[in-house]
Each structure stands twice: as C-alpha cells, then as structure tokens.
Write an enzyme that holds these catalytic residues in place. Structure first.
Site, PDB file in Angstrom:
ATOM      1  N   TYR A 177      22.277  35.554  68.510  1.00 32.86           N
ATOM      2  CA  TYR A 177      22.103  36.665  67.553  1.00 32.86           C
ATOM      3  C   TYR A 177      23.369  36.810  66.706  1.00 32.86           C
ATOM      4  O   TYR A 177      23.291  36.922  65.471  1.00 32.86           O
ATOM      5  CB  TYR A 177      21.822  37.947  68.342  1.00 32.86           C
ATOM      6  CG  TYR A 177      21.896  39.233  67.560  1.00 32.86           C
ATOM      7  CD1 TYR A 177      20.801  39.699  66.839  1.00 32.86           C
ATOM      8  CD2 TYR A 177      23.061  40.009  67.563  1.00 32.86           C
ATOM      9  CE1 TYR A 177      20.867  40.898  66.141  1.00 32.86           C
ATOM     10  CE2 TYR A 177      23.134  41.204  66.864  1.00 32.86           C
ATOM     11  CZ  TYR A 177      22.041  41.647  66.154  1.00 32.86           C
ATOM     12  OH  TYR A 177      22.108  42.832  65.454  1.00 32.86           O
TER      13      TYR A 177
ATOM     14  N   SER B 212      25.946  42.517  61.379  1.00 34.56           N
ATOM     15  CA  SER B 212      26.318  43.170  62.638  1.00 34.56           C
ATOM     16  C   SER B 212      27.786  42.895  62.906  1.00 34.56           C
ATOM     17  O   SER B 212      28.299  41.825  62.551  1.00 34.56           O
ATOM     18  CB  SER B 212      25.490  42.610  63.801  1.00 34.56           C
ATOM     19  OG  SER B 212      25.986  43.101  65.024  1.00 34.56           O
TER      20      SER B 212
HETATM   21  P1  NAP Z   1      14.907  48.537  65.805  1.00 35.93           P
HETATM   22  O1  NAP Z   1      15.046  49.993  66.058  1.00 35.93           O
HETATM   23  O2  NAP Z   1      14.495  47.629  66.914  1.00 35.93           O
HETATM   24  O3  NAP Z   1      13.907  48.338  64.557  1.00 35.93           O
HETATM   25  C1  NAP Z   1      13.627  47.041  64.132  1.00 35.93           C
HETATM   26  C2  NAP Z   1      12.779  47.113  62.885  1.00 35.93           C
HETATM   27  O4  NAP Z   1      12.572  45.772  62.435  1.00 35.93           O
HETATM   28  C3  NAP Z   1      11.420  47.724  63.114  1.00 35.93           C
HETATM   29  O5  NAP Z   1      11.104  48.429  61.948  1.00 35.93           O
HETATM   30  C4  NAP Z   1      10.514  46.512  63.294  1.00 35.93           C
HETATM   31  O6  NAP Z   1       9.171  46.739  62.902  1.00 35.93           O
HETATM   32  C5  NAP Z   1      11.178  45.537  62.328  1.00 35.93           C
HETATM   33  N1  NAP Z   1      10.919  44.139  62.607  1.00 35.93           N
HETATM   34  C6  NAP Z   1      11.170  43.436  63.737  1.00 35.93           C
HETATM   35  N2  NAP Z   1      10.811  42.151  63.588  1.00 35.93           N
HETATM   36  C7  NAP Z   1      10.339  42.030  62.328  1.00 35.93           C
HETATM   37  C8  NAP Z   1       9.802  40.968  61.578  1.00 35.93           C
HETATM   38  N3  NAP Z   1       9.684  39.732  62.079  1.00 35.93           N
HETATM   39  N4  NAP Z   1       9.393  41.220  60.302  1.00 35.93           N
HETATM   40  C9  NAP Z   1       9.493  42.449  59.781  1.00 35.93           C
HETATM   41  N5  NAP Z   1       9.988  43.505  60.440  1.00 35.93           N
HETATM   42  C10 NAP Z   1      10.404  43.290  61.705  1.00 35.93           C
HETATM   43  O7  NAP Z   1      16.270  47.904  65.257  1.00 35.93           O
HETATM   44  P2  NAP Z   1      17.568  48.590  64.587  1.00 35.93           P
HETATM   45  O8  NAP Z   1      18.536  48.853  65.675  1.00 35.93           O
HETATM   46  O9  NAP Z   1      17.193  49.636  63.642  1.00 35.93           O
HETATM   47  O10 NAP Z   1      18.149  47.310  63.804  1.00 35.93           O
HETATM   48  C11 NAP Z   1      17.953  47.130  62.415  1.00 35.93           C
HETATM   49  C12 NAP Z   1      18.921  46.055  61.926  1.00 35.93           C
HETATM   50  O11 NAP Z   1      20.251  46.441  62.265  1.00 35.93           O
HETATM   51  C13 NAP Z   1      18.704  44.683  62.568  1.00 35.93           C
HETATM   52  O12 NAP Z   1      18.928  43.693  61.608  1.00 35.93           O
HETATM   53  C14 NAP Z   1      19.777  44.628  63.628  1.00 35.93           C
HETATM   54  O13 NAP Z   1      20.146  43.314  63.941  1.00 35.93           O
HETATM   55  C15 NAP Z   1      20.888  45.401  62.949  1.00 35.93           C
HETATM   56  N6  NAP Z   1      21.899  45.940  63.870  1.00 35.93           N
HETATM   57  C16 NAP Z   1      21.546  46.847  64.821  1.00 35.93           C
HETATM   58  C17 NAP Z   1      22.519  47.336  65.665  1.00 35.93           C
HETATM   59  C18 NAP Z   1      22.219  48.329  66.750  1.00 35.93           C
HETATM   60  O14 NAP Z   1      23.090  48.569  67.616  1.00 35.93           O
HETATM   61  N7  NAP Z   1      21.057  48.955  66.768  1.00 35.93           N
HETATM   62  C19 NAP Z   1      23.840  46.887  65.554  1.00 35.93           C
HETATM   63  C20 NAP Z   1      24.150  45.963  64.574  1.00 35.93           C
HETATM   64  C21 NAP Z   1      23.177  45.500  63.728  1.00 35.93           C
HETATM   65  P3  NAP Z   1       8.061  47.365  63.917  1.00 35.93           P
HETATM   66  O15 NAP Z   1       8.402  48.841  64.057  1.00 35.93           O
HETATM   67  O16 NAP Z   1       6.764  47.185  63.219  1.00 35.93           O
HETATM   68  O17 NAP Z   1       8.191  46.636  65.192  1.00 35.93           O
END
Ligand code: NAP
Length: 246
Positions: free
Chosen positions: A155, A141
């Site tokens: 985080y 991130s």
């Molecule tokens: P999201 O929409 O909340 O999706 C999270 C995903 O992770 C879902 O598929 C969820 O599964 C899964 N998950 C959560 N806890 C888990 C666990 N303990 N074991 C296995 N799977 C798990 O999140 P996102 O925004 O796509 O983020 C994805 C990645 O990008 C993360 O690492 C996040 O830190 C990073 N990121 C996001 C952003 C942002 O602005 N969105 C920015 C920087 C980095 P379920 O559907 O089954 O709950």
C-alpha cells in the site's frame, strides 16, 4: 459565477464523504463516486444538496476503465463540464507482512490505488486539457514516506507512486492550465482501519503521533478544499502532508 463541477472517487464514506460535503459548502457541484455502498453515497449526495450544491451518485470501480468512462460521462451529462477531480478511492487489504499477503490482495491494492488513480487522471486530463483548465487532487498517504513495515508495504508503495504521478502530471499538464497536487494524510479515524482488520488502530496509534491523536476526515477535506480553490492558484506538483506531525 460558474460553479465548479468536481468528481470525488470513493465519496460515499470517510475522507471522500467529508470532502464532498466540504466542497459543496465552498460552492462546488459534486459527483459522488462509490464502489458498493449506494445508500451511503445517497446520504452524502443529500448532504451536498442541503449545502446548496447539485449532486449525482455514480457506482464506478475506479480500477475498471469502462466504469471510469461512465463516471465522467454521467458527470458531464448531468452536471456539465468537469472542472475538478479528487482521486480518493483507495484500499489497503488486510494488515500484515508482505510475505504473508495474498497476491490477490496485492493486485487489488495496486489496481485501485495506482491504476484507478491513473485511469481517472487520464480521463480528467483529456477533458480538462481541451478546456485549458482544471484541478486534480490525489489522496496519497504519509505511508508513502514511512514505508509501513509489517502493516502494508505494498500500500505504501502505491502511495509513493501516487506522489510521483502528482509531480509528473503537474509538470505535464501545467502548460494546459491544469494544477495537480496531493494530500498525504496520516492516521485518520475512518472505517478503513476496520476494513484492514483492526478497528481500534487509529485510537491506539495516538501515542505515536506528535499531536497525540488520529486526524478527522474533515481535517483532510479542508486541505483538499484549499488545493482545489483559487487560493492555491500557484500550487502545483506539491504533496501536502496532513498527519499530525507523523
Ligand atoms: P474508507 O473509509 O474505507 O472509504 C473508502 C472509500 O473508497 C469508500 O467510499 C469506498 O466506496 C471507496 N472505494 C473503495 N474501493 C473503490 C473502488 N475500487 N472504486 C471506487 N471507490 C472505491 O477509506 P478512507 O479512510 O476514507 O480513505 C480514503 C483515502 O484516503 C484512500 O485513498 C486512503 O488510502 C487514504 N488514506 C487514508 C488514511 C486513513 O488513516 N484513513 C490515511 C492515509 C491515506 P464504498 O463505500 O462503496 O465501499
């Protein structure tokens, strides 16, 4: 040509789901890992199949060693030798200052974002080193270098650890023919913001982003796909920032 078999953790929603679909379009068979939402994972798997790939869904909490073992075991049983891993599963917990954050939330964020990435990388390294090839992409991130005061310093700290893991593991596994890189997204329009208690966060942040908009999950998936591909054959140990300039 042999099709790559790639495990995507947290493939059921957001960036992970977009990554599964993009990789399928580029010829990968995909293991869609998920934590709770089996239906969402199934929809992504259907999308992978429509794009011509084979797909399997596996419920696996990446912070649990036995789940990680089962994730890779199922992948290899059903799709064949795993050639790629995208460590995407991640959580933030509620937004707030460290002093106000519940220790259980701190523990969960470290467990999923850092320990989960370590456990999955460890299992992938065991399998890939034996075959002397493989690719790992970690989802970090932009928070890793911004620090995220007032939002989630815990985080941000786990993501900085992911960056260091990327560097160290790339050096450790390079001689085994395994590349390890990371993508560091900025603010991306996914359900993660609602989960942290602020559904409108991505839209509101637009004014603070040089490109004046949040990113889309597909824009992160494109960067992941490049790092996974042979086009990135000499890239390892790098963190590719995809953040609209933030
Ligand atoms: P999201 O929409 O909340 O999706 C999270 C995903 O992770 C879902 O598929 C969820 O599964 C899964 N998950 C959560 N806890 C888990 C666990 N303990 N074991 C296995 N799977 C798990 O999140 P996102 O925004 O796509 O983020 C994805 C990645 O990008 C993360 O690492 C996040 O830190 C990073 N990121 C996001 C952003 C942002 O602005 N969105 C920015 C920087 C980095 P379920 O559907 O089954 O709950």
């Amino acid at each position: 040509m042999i099709r790559p078999v790639t495990v995507v953790t947290g493939g059921s929603r957001g960036i992970g789901a977009a990554t599964c679909l993009r990789l399928a379009a580029e010829g990968h068979d995909v293991v869609v890992g998920y934590a709770r939402d089996a239906e969402a994972a199934g929809t992504v798997a259907d999308g992978v199949r429509k794009a011509g790939g084979r797909a399997v869904t596996v419920r696996a909490d990446t912070s649990v060693e036995a789940d990680v073992a089962r994730l890779f075991e199922t992948a290899e049983e059903q799709l064949g030798p795993v050639t790629g891993l995208v460590n995407n599963a991640g959580v933030t917990g509620p937004l707030g200052r460290l002093a106000d954050t519940d220790p259980a939330d701190l523990r969960r964020v470290v467990d999923v974002n850092l320990l989960g990435t370590l456990l999955c990388s460890r299992r992938a390294a065991q399998l890939m080193a034996a075959r002397r090839s493989g690719v790992i992409v970690n989802i970090s991130s932009a928070a890793a270098t911004l620090g995220s005061p007032g939002d989630y310093v815990h985080y941000a700290a786990t993501k900085a650890a992911v960056d260091t893991l990327t560097l160290g593991l790339a050096k450790e596994l390079g001689p085994d023919g395994i590349r390890v890189n990371a993508v560091a997204p900025g603010i991306i329009d996914t359900e993660m913001h609602a989960a942290m208690g602020d559904p409108d966060r991505a839209r509101r942040a637009a004014a603070t982003i040089p490109l004046r908009r949040p990113g889309q999950a597909e824009e992160i998936a494109a960067a992941v796909a490049w790092l996974m591909s042979p086009d990135a054959s000499y890239a390892t140990g790098t963190v590719l920032r995809v953040s609209g300039g933030r």
